[in-house]
Design a protein around this motif. Structure first.
Motif, PDB file in Angstrom:
ATOM      1  N   ALA A   1       5.481  -4.577   9.792  1.00  0.00           N
ATOM      2  CA  ALA A   1       5.867  -5.639   8.856  1.00  0.00           C
ATOM      3  C   ALA A   1       4.804  -5.909   7.801  1.00  0.00           C
ATOM      4  CB  ALA A   1       6.173  -6.923   9.627  1.00  0.00           C
ATOM      5  N   ARG A   2       3.517  -5.634   8.108  1.00  0.00           N
ATOM      6  CA  ARG A   2       2.437  -5.954   7.170  1.00  0.00           C
ATOM      7  C   ARG A   2       2.006  -4.756   6.331  1.00  0.00           C
ATOM      8  NH1 ARG A   2       3.329 -10.505   6.212  1.00  0.00           N
ATOM      9  NH2 ARG A   2       1.289 -10.721   5.195  1.00  0.00           N
ATOM     10  N   ILE A   3       2.478  -3.556   6.624  1.00  0.00           N
ATOM     11  CA  ILE A   3       2.083  -2.378   5.842  1.00  0.00           C
ATOM     12  C   ILE A   3       2.425  -2.526   4.356  1.00  0.00           C
ATOM     13  CG2 ILE A   3       2.749   0.030   5.422  1.00  0.00           C
ATOM     14  CD1 ILE A   3       2.600   0.510   8.416  1.00  0.00           C
ATOM     15  N   PRO A   4       3.612  -3.036   3.964  1.00  0.00           N
ATOM     16  CA  PRO A   4       3.920  -3.125   2.528  1.00  0.00           C
ATOM     17  C   PRO A   4       2.937  -3.968   1.720  1.00  0.00           C
ATOM     18  CG  PRO A   4       5.906  -3.397   3.829  1.00  0.00           C
ATOM     19  CD  PRO A   4       4.772  -3.412   4.795  1.00  0.00           C
TER      20      PRO A   4
ATOM     21  N   TYR B   1      -0.359  -4.048   1.888  1.00  0.00           N
ATOM     22  CA  TYR B   1      -1.462  -3.178   1.460  1.00  0.00           C
ATOM     23  C   TYR B   1      -0.948  -2.019   0.619  1.00  0.00           C
ATOM     24  CZ  TYR B   1      -3.700  -5.778   5.210  1.00  0.00           C
ATOM     25  OH  TYR B   1      -4.166  -6.783   6.010  1.00  0.00           O
ATOM     26  N   LEU B   2       0.250  -1.538   0.924  1.00  0.00           N
ATOM     27  CA  LEU B   2       0.804  -0.422   0.159  1.00  0.00           C
ATOM     28  C   LEU B   2       1.001  -0.810  -1.299  1.00  0.00           C
ATOM     29  CD1 LEU B   2       3.618   1.908   1.447  1.00  0.00           C
ATOM     30  CD2 LEU B   2       3.606   1.162  -0.912  1.00  0.00           C
ATOM     31  N   ARG B   3       1.576  -1.962  -1.544  1.00  0.00           N
ATOM     32  CA  ARG B   3       1.830  -2.388  -2.919  1.00  0.00           C
ATOM     33  C   ARG B   3       0.521  -2.678  -3.656  1.00  0.00           C
ATOM     34  NH1 ARG B   3       7.219  -4.672  -3.555  1.00  0.00           N
ATOM     35  NH2 ARG B   3       6.398  -6.263  -4.953  1.00  0.00           N
ATOM     36  N   THR B   4      -0.444  -3.261  -2.965  1.00  0.00           N
ATOM     37  CA  THR B   4      -1.734  -3.553  -3.599  1.00  0.00           C
ATOM     38  C   THR B   4      -2.460  -2.267  -3.962  1.00  0.00           C
ATOM     39  OG1 THR B   4      -1.914  -5.605  -2.323  1.00  0.00           O
ATOM     40  CG2 THR B   4      -3.928  -4.743  -3.311  1.00  0.00           C
ATOM     41  N   ALA B   5      -2.550  -1.324  -3.018  1.00  0.00           N
ATOM     42  CA  ALA B   5      -3.245  -0.068  -3.276  1.00  0.00           C
ATOM     43  C   ALA B   5      -2.525   0.758  -4.334  1.00  0.00           C
ATOM     44  CB  ALA B   5      -3.370   0.729  -1.978  1.00  0.00           C
ATOM     45  N   ARG B   6      -1.199   0.725  -4.338  1.00  0.00           N
ATOM     46  CA  ARG B   6      -0.445   1.477  -5.342  1.00  0.00           C
ATOM     47  C   ARG B   6      -0.704   0.956  -6.743  1.00  0.00           C
ATOM     48  NH1 ARG B   6       2.906   0.793  -9.523  1.00  0.00           N
ATOM     49  NH2 ARG B   6       3.492  -1.135  -8.451  1.00  0.00           N
TER      50      ARG B   6
ATOM     51  N   LEU C   1      10.588   2.161   0.280  1.00  0.00           N
ATOM     52  CA  LEU C   1      10.344   1.895   1.696  1.00  0.00           C
ATOM     53  C   LEU C   1       9.718   0.521   1.888  1.00  0.00           C
ATOM     54  CD1 LEU C   1      10.292   2.846   4.647  1.00  0.00           C
ATOM     55  CD2 LEU C   1       8.082   3.918   4.175  1.00  0.00           C
ATOM     56  N   ALA C   2       8.774   0.185   1.035  1.00  0.00           N
ATOM     57  CA  ALA C   2       8.147  -1.139   1.111  1.00  0.00           C
ATOM     58  C   ALA C   2       9.160  -2.238   0.829  1.00  0.00           C
ATOM     59  CB  ALA C   2       6.980  -1.220   0.129  1.00  0.00           C
ATOM     60  N   ASP C   3      10.041  -2.014  -0.117  1.00  0.00           N
ATOM     61  CA  ASP C   3      11.058  -3.019  -0.432  1.00  0.00           C
ATOM     62  C   ASP C   3      12.010  -3.237   0.737  1.00  0.00           C
ATOM     63  OD1 ASP C   3       9.970  -3.339  -2.932  1.00  0.00           O
ATOM     64  OD2 ASP C   3      11.359  -1.959  -3.920  1.00  0.00           O
ATOM     65  N   VAL C   4      12.358  -2.144   1.443  1.00  0.00           N
ATOM     66  CA  VAL C   4      13.255  -2.275   2.597  1.00  0.00           C
ATOM     67  C   VAL C   4      12.597  -3.113   3.682  1.00  0.00           C
ATOM     68  CG1 VAL C   4      14.347  -0.991   4.481  1.00  0.00           C
ATOM     69  CG2 VAL C   4      14.517  -0.146   2.142  1.00  0.00           C
ATOM     70  N   ILE C   5      11.315  -2.859   3.961  1.00  0.00           N
ATOM     71  CA  ILE C   5      10.622  -3.631   4.999  1.00  0.00           C
ATOM     72  C   ILE C   5      10.463  -5.080   4.574  1.00  0.00           C
ATOM     73  CG2 ILE C   5       8.472  -3.835   6.309  1.00  0.00           C
ATOM     74  CD1 ILE C   5       8.142  -0.827   6.064  1.00  0.00           C
ATOM     75  N   LEU C   6      10.128  -5.312   3.307  1.00  0.00           N
ATOM     76  CA  LEU C   6       9.925  -6.681   2.825  1.00  0.00           C
ATOM     77  C   LEU C   6      11.227  -7.460   2.707  1.00  0.00           C
ATOM     78  CD1 LEU C   6       7.196  -6.193   0.063  1.00  0.00           C
ATOM     79  CD2 LEU C   6       6.929  -7.292   2.298  1.00  0.00           C
TER      80      LEU C   6
ATOM     81  N   LEU D   1      -3.814  -1.987   7.318  1.00  0.00           N
ATOM     82  CA  LEU D   1      -4.718  -1.711   6.196  1.00  0.00           C
ATOM     83  C   LEU D   1      -4.899  -0.217   5.993  1.00  0.00           C
ATOM     84  CD1 LEU D   1      -6.902  -2.464   4.081  1.00  0.00           C
ATOM     85  CD2 LEU D   1      -8.526  -2.651   5.984  1.00  0.00           C
ATOM     86  N   ALA D   2      -5.144   0.524   7.076  1.00  0.00           N
ATOM     87  CA  ALA D   2      -5.369   1.964   6.958  1.00  0.00           C
ATOM     88  C   ALA D   2      -4.116   2.687   6.463  1.00  0.00           C
ATOM     89  CB  ALA D   2      -5.819   2.533   8.303  1.00  0.00           C
ATOM     90  N   ILE D   3      -2.966   2.423   7.095  1.00  0.00           N
ATOM     91  CA  ILE D   3      -1.739   3.136   6.717  1.00  0.00           C
ATOM     92  C   ILE D   3      -1.283   2.732   5.321  1.00  0.00           C
ATOM     93  CG2 ILE D   3       0.676   3.502   7.327  1.00  0.00           C
ATOM     94  CD1 ILE D   3      -0.113   2.978  10.249  1.00  0.00           C
ATOM     95  N   GLY D   4      -1.246   1.433   5.059  1.00  0.00           N
ATOM     96  CA  GLY D   4      -0.764   0.972   3.759  1.00  0.00           C
ATOM     97  C   GLY D   4      -1.643   1.411   2.607  1.00  0.00           C
ATOM     98  N   SER D   5      -2.969   1.368   2.774  1.00  0.00           N
ATOM     99  CA  SER D   5      -3.857   1.751   1.679  1.00  0.00           C
ATOM    100  C   SER D   5      -3.800   3.250   1.403  1.00  0.00           C
ATOM    101  CB  SER D   5      -5.294   1.332   2.004  1.00  0.00           C
ATOM    102  OG  SER D   5      -5.743   1.949   3.197  1.00  0.00           O
ATOM    103  N   ILE D   6      -3.720   4.059   2.459  1.00  0.00           N
ATOM    104  CA  ILE D   6      -3.650   5.512   2.254  1.00  0.00           C
ATOM    105  C   ILE D   6      -2.359   5.898   1.532  1.00  0.00           C
ATOM    106  CG2 ILE D   6      -3.426   7.720   3.445  1.00  0.00           C
ATOM    107  CD1 ILE D   6      -5.325   6.633   5.579  1.00  0.00           C
ATOM    108  N   VAL D   7      -1.235   5.389   2.027  1.00  0.00           N
ATOM    109  CA  VAL D   7       0.040   5.714   1.383  1.00  0.00           C
ATOM    110  C   VAL D   7       0.091   5.134  -0.028  1.00  0.00           C
ATOM    111  CG1 VAL D   7       2.542   5.426   1.528  1.00  0.00           C
ATOM    112  CG2 VAL D   7       1.214   5.852   3.600  1.00  0.00           C
ATOM    113  N   GLY D   8      -0.427   3.921  -0.223  1.00  0.00           N
ATOM    114  CA  GLY D   8      -0.389   3.303  -1.536  1.00  0.00           C
ATOM    115  C   GLY D   8      -1.236   4.033  -2.562  1.00  0.00           C
TER     116      GLY D   8
END
Length: 325
Positions: free
Chosen positions: A177-180, A182-187, A143-148, A119-126
């Protein structure tokens, strides 16, 4: 002098009786939660799980780790050998209740750090990528697409099969594996908010991008992220249980809910309680988290919050009016 002191005392008492904004807000949220019995029960169950994970191992002693061959395969719901054996014992004479309490701490020590870190890493980057757009957004999304592109559970199986399957590695691989999520949501949320009037006003007055993200975008995005985190908590807990069930998760002498299910699956016909009780713990905790996540989604949405603050009769009347329109 006496009149002044009495007036000051009365004014101080009156000020003390006025609820602070924080207190009023907490009372409003608690009242909304109590108006929904299912959400209140789910919150109570999750609170009990958290308390058991923190304080439970201090109460059970050595009954969960020390075997007693004189007390092997005790059936549950008996108190002849003490409350520790109320849920029975396993093949080595260890308390199933005690092992269930220890497993609660282990399972939560995996699920909670994974959710908080991702949550912290994905939301900040997003939020950073969504606000600045351009190459930042493109790089973060690729990067999120590669992980997903790799299923998170399959990725965890491959990595843990190669490296040592311990709690630290499980937390690390599930966090990545779960960072994308939150990243996509925050973005998406921050990209839509950057064109809002209040963000333009802050930018006009010279606020830096970091201050705008921290003071104006993050408070608006936070309710959505918390709802996603509540749902993701269920997935992470089930993922850890699945990995432990497959034998590449938590390893003995540590114990988790999934490992208890795996160890007792061969004795379901005779010693069913070895797998049923940890399985019930997984189901009840997961369902409670889903119910509370649905309540949080409604409570944080101004367009839906009236469903929690009005009476049932008024809700039905308003629903009828909305359908008529």
């Amino acid at each position: 002098m006496t009149q002044d002191s009495s007036v000051a005392t009365l004014s101080a008492d009156a000020t003390a009786d006025v609820p602070t904004p924080v207190k009023a807000r907490s009372e409003r949220w608690s009242n909304m939660l109590l108006r929904d019995p299912m959400a209140a029960i789910a919150a109570a169950i999750l609170l009990v799980v958290a308390l058991v994970a923190v304080f439970g191992p201090l109460l059970i002693g050595e009954s969960a780790t020390r075997g007693n061959l004189a007390l092997t395969r005790l059936a549950p719901f008996g108190t002849a050998h003490g409350w520790e054996y109320f849920l029975g014992s396993d093949l080595l004479g260890r308390s199933v209740l005690g092992r269930l309490i220890l497993a609660t701490r282990t399972t939560m020590s995996v699920a909670v750090p994974v959710v908080l870190l991702s949550l912290a890493i994905g939301s900040i980057v997003g939020m950073w990528a969504g606000y600045h757009r351009g190459w930042r957004e493109t790089s973060a999304m690729r990067l999120a697409d590669v992980i997903l592109s790799f299923p998170s559970l399959l990725l965890a199986v491959v990595v843990l099969y190669i490296y040592s399957p311990n709690v630290a590695n499980i937390v690390l691989i599930l966090t990545i594996a779960r960072i994308p999520i939150y990243l996509r949501t925050a973005r998406a949320e921050s990209a839509e908010l950057r064109s809002r009037l209040f963000v333009d006003a802050a930018r006009t007055f010279g606020a830096s991008s970091g201050a705008i993200i921290r003071r104006h975008i993050f408070p608006v995005v936070l309710p959505t992220l918390l709802t996603v985190a509540a749902l993701d908590f269920c997935y992470v807990m089930l993922a850890e249980s699945s990995l432990s069930f497959l034998g590449i998760g938590v390893q003995p002498p540590d114990v988790s809910w999934g490992l208890m299910v795996a160890q007792g699956k061969s004795y379901l016909r005779t010693e069913w309680w070895l797998s049923i009780f940890p399985g019930l713990a997984i189901v009840i905790t997961t369902v409670s988290a889903n119910i509370l996540a649905a309540w949080v989604r409604i409570a944080t949405d101004p367009g839906q919050r009236w469903r929690l603050t009005t009476s049932r009769k008024r809700r039905s009347l308003r629903r009828t009016v909305m359908e008529a329109q």
